[in-house]
Design a protein around this motif. Structure first.
Motif, PDB file in Angstrom:
ATOM      1  N   LEU A 250       4.948  -1.949  -2.864  1.00 26.07           N
ATOM      2  CA  LEU A 250       4.192  -0.795  -3.357  1.00 26.07           C
ATOM      3  C   LEU A 250       4.889   0.513  -2.993  1.00 26.07           C
ATOM      4  O   LEU A 250       4.799   1.491  -3.728  1.00 26.07           O
ATOM      5  CB  LEU A 250       2.776  -0.810  -2.778  1.00 26.07           C
ATOM      6  CG  LEU A 250       1.926  -2.047  -3.064  1.00 26.07           C
ATOM      7  CD1 LEU A 250       0.563  -1.906  -2.395  1.00 26.07           C
ATOM      8  CD2 LEU A 250       1.783  -2.280  -4.556  1.00 26.07           C
ATOM      9  N   GLY A 251       5.551   0.544  -1.857  1.00 29.31           N
ATOM     10  CA  GLY A 251       6.232   1.746  -1.400  1.00 29.31           C
ATOM     11  C   GLY A 251       7.097   1.431  -0.209  1.00 29.31           C
ATOM     12  O   GLY A 251       6.960   0.379   0.430  1.00 29.31           O
ATOM     13  N   ARG A 252       7.993   2.359   0.095  1.00 26.92           N
ATOM     14  CA  ARG A 252       8.935   2.111   1.187  1.00 26.92           C
ATOM     15  C   ARG A 252       9.389   3.419   1.799  1.00 26.92           C
ATOM     16  O   ARG A 252       9.688   4.384   1.098  1.00 26.92           O
ATOM     17  CB  ARG A 252      10.150   1.347   0.651  1.00 26.92           C
ATOM     18  CG  ARG A 252      11.232   1.068   1.678  1.00 26.92           C
ATOM     19  CD  ARG A 252      12.345   0.223   1.068  1.00 26.92           C
ATOM     20  NE  ARG A 252      13.463   0.093   1.975  1.00 26.92           N
ATOM     21  CZ  ARG A 252      14.455   0.972   2.078  1.00 26.92           C
ATOM     22  NH1 ARG A 252      14.469   2.046   1.311  1.00 26.92           N
ATOM     23  NH2 ARG A 252      15.431   0.776   2.947  1.00 26.92           N
TER      24      ARG A 252
ATOM     25  N   PRO B 168      -0.239   3.719   0.249  1.00 27.35           N
ATOM     26  CA  PRO B 168       0.698   2.591   0.237  1.00 27.35           C
ATOM     27  C   PRO B 168       1.868   2.790  -0.715  1.00 27.35           C
ATOM     28  O   PRO B 168       2.942   2.233  -0.492  1.00 27.35           O
ATOM     29  CB  PRO B 168      -0.175   1.409  -0.203  1.00 27.35           C
ATOM     30  CG  PRO B 168      -1.574   1.827   0.108  1.00 27.35           C
ATOM     31  CD  PRO B 168      -1.617   3.311  -0.080  1.00 27.35           C
ATOM     32  N   ALA B 169       1.659   3.577  -1.768  1.00 24.30           N
ATOM     33  CA  ALA B 169       2.725   3.783  -2.746  1.00 24.30           C
ATOM     34  C   ALA B 169       3.729   4.836  -2.303  1.00 24.30           C
ATOM     35  O   ALA B 169       4.803   4.947  -2.895  1.00 24.30           O
ATOM     36  CB  ALA B 169       2.124   4.188  -4.095  1.00 24.30           C
ATOM     37  N   ALA B 170       3.386   5.598  -1.274  1.00 23.20           N
ATOM     38  CA  ALA B 170       4.286   6.674  -0.833  1.00 23.20           C
ATOM     39  C   ALA B 170       4.271   6.809   0.684  1.00 23.20           C
ATOM     40  O   ALA B 170       3.917   7.860   1.225  1.00 23.20           O
ATOM     41  CB  ALA B 170       3.896   8.000  -1.489  1.00 23.20           C
TER      42      ALA B 170
ATOM     43  N   VAL C 236      10.233   0.691   6.637  1.00 20.11           N
ATOM     44  CA  VAL C 236       8.901   0.089   6.560  1.00 20.11           C
ATOM     45  C   VAL C 236       8.554  -0.041   5.079  1.00 20.11           C
ATOM     46  O   VAL C 236       8.584   0.942   4.338  1.00 20.11           O
ATOM     47  CB  VAL C 236       7.844   0.939   7.283  1.00 20.11           C
ATOM     48  CG1 VAL C 236       6.440   0.390   7.010  1.00 20.11           C
ATOM     49  CG2 VAL C 236       8.117   0.959   8.785  1.00 20.11           C
ATOM     50  N   THR C 237       8.247  -1.264   4.659  1.00 21.94           N
ATOM     51  CA  THR C 237       7.879  -1.557   3.277  1.00 21.94           C
ATOM     52  C   THR C 237       6.429  -1.984   3.226  1.00 21.94           C
ATOM     53  O   THR C 237       5.982  -2.767   4.074  1.00 21.94           O
ATOM     54  CB  THR C 237       8.772  -2.675   2.698  1.00 21.94           C
ATOM     55  OG1 THR C 237      10.148  -2.312   2.842  1.00 21.94           O
ATOM     56  CG2 THR C 237       8.461  -2.920   1.233  1.00 21.94           C
ATOM     57  N   VAL C 238       5.690  -1.491   2.241  1.00 26.67           N
ATOM     58  CA  VAL C 238       4.296  -1.891   2.043  1.00 26.67           C
ATOM     59  C   VAL C 238       4.250  -2.852   0.865  1.00 26.67           C
ATOM     60  O   VAL C 238       4.693  -2.519  -0.242  1.00 26.67           O
ATOM     61  CB  VAL C 238       3.389  -0.685   1.777  1.00 26.67           C
ATOM     62  CG1 VAL C 238       1.934  -1.137   1.609  1.00 26.67           C
ATOM     63  CG2 VAL C 238       3.500   0.338   2.906  1.00 26.67           C
TER      64      VAL C 238
END
Length: 813
Positions: A600-602, A641-643, A587-589
């Protein structure tokens, strides 16, 4: 020179900058161009050069075919596409071109570009070399020169007011024990609103609250409207009497949207080929050719008679017909629009509907029975004779006695990626058109906006529309430092899957406006793989890395394209080296920064060797199901979102294909049960307790041996009525309605029913099964007041919601 013709040098591209005002084409009425009479066959399938990436923007407002002028350049000429982790060098350069959109300033430039793209992308064992051994024609790559005929179509900052929709639910909280709690589940999304005088009723089961989706049954509580049998039928909810009917063309999938006393009926006869004439001898196609799965709808059968009828002229193959119907009395046609292109999907917010169709620009029809040299010459000559009208879709509009026809999409704002014609991202084989309609006004051509792309996933929120398409960049073998060449474990290049996402601003009632683009590793399952929350987009994908010599039907043979890498690119390992694909999910944001959707994060590493079977996002939480032999249900905390991070995992036999959030931190799953070895055994409905994301548990399940349900593939077939805990899904299973349990024979009889379950006290009990006369296959169910309505091609049955006693049968015979 074989064939005696080479296209003029194709204009290359300049650095991309923003459109004047962020709009795709001018405002105001559409002035379509005239159609030519040249009959074309489609250049079908995905290109040898790589599966198409989402691409150009096409808008109304044709520009004259003058050329020689420098491209129209707006501001921000220094705009650079944001980089992606692990994508460097040539890969980064090609990726930037794929996510950069430019538009033509003349029809002449568009025509030359499409011709060159078709020639370069055609499957061509007969086009590898010319008589003198020189390579077949291909436009020279490189930066654009002035007078290229191209101008910017992207690079714009986010349009004013584009803030992104907030998804339902609330942020998770941490309990004293340290466990993270799931957010409160939202009410099931509803499509549209009911008049205040109407009884409580269910609506179409949709992805997003406030965004309706087309389906074969709609209700506003006062009436039930259905297009389940090639007729639009209106049934009064109070009297259970049919009050009107309208015969529809019996040509394919039928869906509808409703706003007040108006229905927009959408009929699609197919997806590819753009309604053009097929070649008498099919040309060879690359692997991976095929149409997108049709949406749920009626697919054939007798239409019977009705009070009124539409124009029943046959619909050209792979075309779509939109019919605006007045429901205030006897159903009456107000207007009809026929467009070249198969119906893909649609969304409705308030009284504004946006319909997406996909057409296939055609390659010339020739007799392919000659020698390879003759075939090349014939194809080149036929290609030279094509016109713009042969590449862009046409339309026919009827409003009362007025009839008009022409080109649906014109040249003035046609755009596509900055890759070379025929390369990945621009092969000239597919055009997506987004049509916008105010359902309170007369039907028109929908002020179309298009994508020159093989996109097949549409996702909508109240303020945004997303279109996604997959592509397959190539990673060369890694050198062995000791040997100075490729290592023994990676002798062949690998092909990695990626998905490009294009975001449009749909605030207001006008045509969508391009907002941003980005991409992620992997491919989507369906629209539920996408979710917008607090202005960010969550994307669930399965990454598949193929050795280049792996012949997989889902991708073209011999794909070429960018050199790729990144976190999802599989390092050489035994499975890849031995020729097997490697899969994992993530899942990627993505967040929007100007015109870029940047990671932003994954959270990755989900389901090694498996693929995604179901996804659901609820506020700051995500649920992902992967499957090969068992069903891992993953729970993800996406509040930062970054983590983003995986908090829990539950492994059980079988899998869920659809996930539905309900109250009390619970999740309903509909899918298939399976043995320990992964063999599917029948329909399974599961109840998951996910209030503690670190410890998801299945607390109840109900299985039907050898059963299957349309709800596993189409969420519109799923009904959950929380007031009574009633769950209804269509079911096809052995024994049908006549053979009792215990009387199974060697060849059991299968029957179609509606399975009705009650969810009470954390467990499922079967309330009963509903069957229609003459074996009618039940497709949908709705609740109106204290009644349960089920719909098949045979008719509508009304049962008491409490004890399921039959109250009425409305036959469609």
């Amino acid at each position: 020179m074989l064939g005696g013709w080479e296209p003029d040098p194709v204009p290359s591209r300049q650095t991309v900058m923003r459109i004047d005002d962020g709009n795709l084409g001018p405002a105001g009425p559409h002035a379509p161009g005239a159609r030519s009479s040249l009959s074309l066959g489609p250049l079908r399938g995905r290109a040898v050069a790589g599966v198409l990436l989402a691409a150009g923007l096409v808008a109304t407002g044709c520009t004259s075919s003058s050329s020689g002028k420098p491209p129209v350049i707006d501001h921000d000429p220094a705009r650079v596409v944001a980089p992606a982790d692990g994508v460097t060098g040539t890969a980064a350069a090609v990726r930037a071109k794929m996510l950069t959109l430019s538009r033509f300033d003349s029809c002449d430039a568009l025509l030359k570009d499409y011709q060159a793209a078709a020639l370069a992308a055609a499957p061509r064992p007969w086009m590898y070399t010319l008589e003198d051994g020189a390579p077949a024609i291909a436009p020279a790559p490189g930066p654009a020169a002035d007078g290229s005929g191209m101008r910017s179509a992207t690079g714009a900052a986010a349009p004013p007011g584009l803030t992104g929709g907030s998804g339902p639910g609330q942020a998770g909280s941490e309990s004293k024990s340290g466990a993270v709690a799931a957010p409160a589940a939202p009410a099931a999304p509803n499509g549209g609103t009911a008049p205040t005088s109407a009884p409580d009723h269910s609506n179409t089961n949709t992805h997003e609250q406030g965004v309706d989706e087309p389906d074969i049954v709609k209700t506003d509580g006062r009436r039930v409207v259905t297009v389940a049998d090639e007729k639009l039928r209106v049934i009064d909810a109070a009297t259970h009497q049919q009050t009107g009917a309208l015969t529809l063309p019996n040509v394919g999938t039928t869906d509808m949207l409703i706003s007040g006393d108006r229905a927009l009926v959408i009929i699609g006869s197919g997806i590819y080929d753009g309604g053009k004439t097929l070649p008498p001898v099919p040309m060879p196609m690359p692997a991976g050719t095929g149409a997108a799965a049709p949406k749920g709808g009626s697919t054939g059968g007798s239409s019977g008679s009705g009070s009124t009828s539409t124009d029943t002229d046959s619909l050209p193959v792979n075309s779509s017909k939109l019919i605006l119907v007045d429901l205030s009395g006897t159903p009456k046609v107000l207007g009809e629009l026929t467009v070249e292109g198969g119906f893909l999907d649609a969304r409705q917010v308030g009284g504004t509907a946006r319909v997406v169709v996909r057409s296939t620009p055609g390659g010339p029809t020739i007799d392919w029975s000659g020698s390879t040299k003759d075939n090349e010459g014939k194809y080149r000559k036929a290609l030279q004779n094509t016109t713009v009208d042969d590449w862009l879709p046409g339309y026919t509009l009827k409003n009362g006695d007025h009839r008009s026809s022409g080109r649906l999409l014109d040249c003035g704002a046609v755009s596509r990626p900055d890759t070379d014609p025929g390369a990945s991202g621009h092969t000239g084989t597919s055009t997506l058109s987004v049509l916008t309609f105010d359902l309170s006004r007369d039907l028109d051509t929908g002020h179309p906006v298009g994508l020159a792309a093989d996109a097949d996933t549409v996702y909508g929120t109240p303020n945004s529309l997303y279109v996604a398409a997959d592509y397959y960049p190539v990673t060369p073998p890694k050198p062995d430092a000791a040997k100075g060449g490729p290592s023994d474990r990676a002798m062949a290049p690998t092909v990695q899957s990626r998905t490009a996402v294009y975001k449009f601003d749909t605030t207001g009632t006008g045509a969508p406006r391009f907002a941003a683009s980005g991409d992620v590793p992997g491919t989507l399952l369906n629209q539920y793989s996408l979710s917008e929350f607090n202005g960010n987009l969550r994307v669930a994908t399965t990454s598949t890395t193929y050795p280049q010599n792996f012949a997989d039907p889902a991708r073209p043979n011999g794909s070429t394209g960018s050199v790729g890498g990144g976190k999802d690119a599989a390092a050489p390992n035994s499975s890849v080296a031995s020729g097997a694909p490697h899969t994992e999910s993530a899942v990627t944001v993505l967040g929007q920064k100007n015109a870029d959707l940047v990671p932003l994060g994954r959270a990755g590493g989900l389901g090694q060797g498996e693929r995604i079977y179901a996804v659901r996002f609820v506020g700051p939480v995500g649920y992902v199901v992967t499957f090969r032999q068992t069903d891992p249900l993953y729970t993800l905390d996406l509040s930062n979102p970054a983590a983003p991070k995986v908090l829990g995992q539950l492994k059980i036999n079988g899998y869920s294909a659809y996930l539905h959030p309900i109250d009390n931190g619970q999740l309903i799953g509909v899918g298939q049960d399976a043995t320990d070895s992964g063999r599917r055994t029948g329909t399974q409905v599961s109840l998951f307790d996910v209030h503690n994301l670190a410890d998801p548990r299945r607390i109840a399940n109900y299985s039907v041996q050898m059963g299957s349900s349309e709800a596993e593939m189409d969420p519109h077939a799923f009904l959950y009525w929380p007031a009574t805990g009633t769950l209804v899904i269509p079911l096809t299973s052995p024994y049908g309605t006549a053979t009792p349990p215990g009387a199974q024979t060697f060849a059991p009889t299968f029957g179609a029913q509606a399975l009705v379950l009650r969810l009470q006290g954390g467990s499922f009990t079967e309330a009963g099964r509903i069957s229609h006369p003459n074996g009618g296959v039940i497709r949908r169910s709705v609740v109106v007041g204290d009644e349960l309505w089920t719909v098949s091609r045979s008719g509508v049955m009304v049962n008491a919601l409490g004890d399921l006693s039959q109250k009425a049968w409305v036959s469609f015979g």
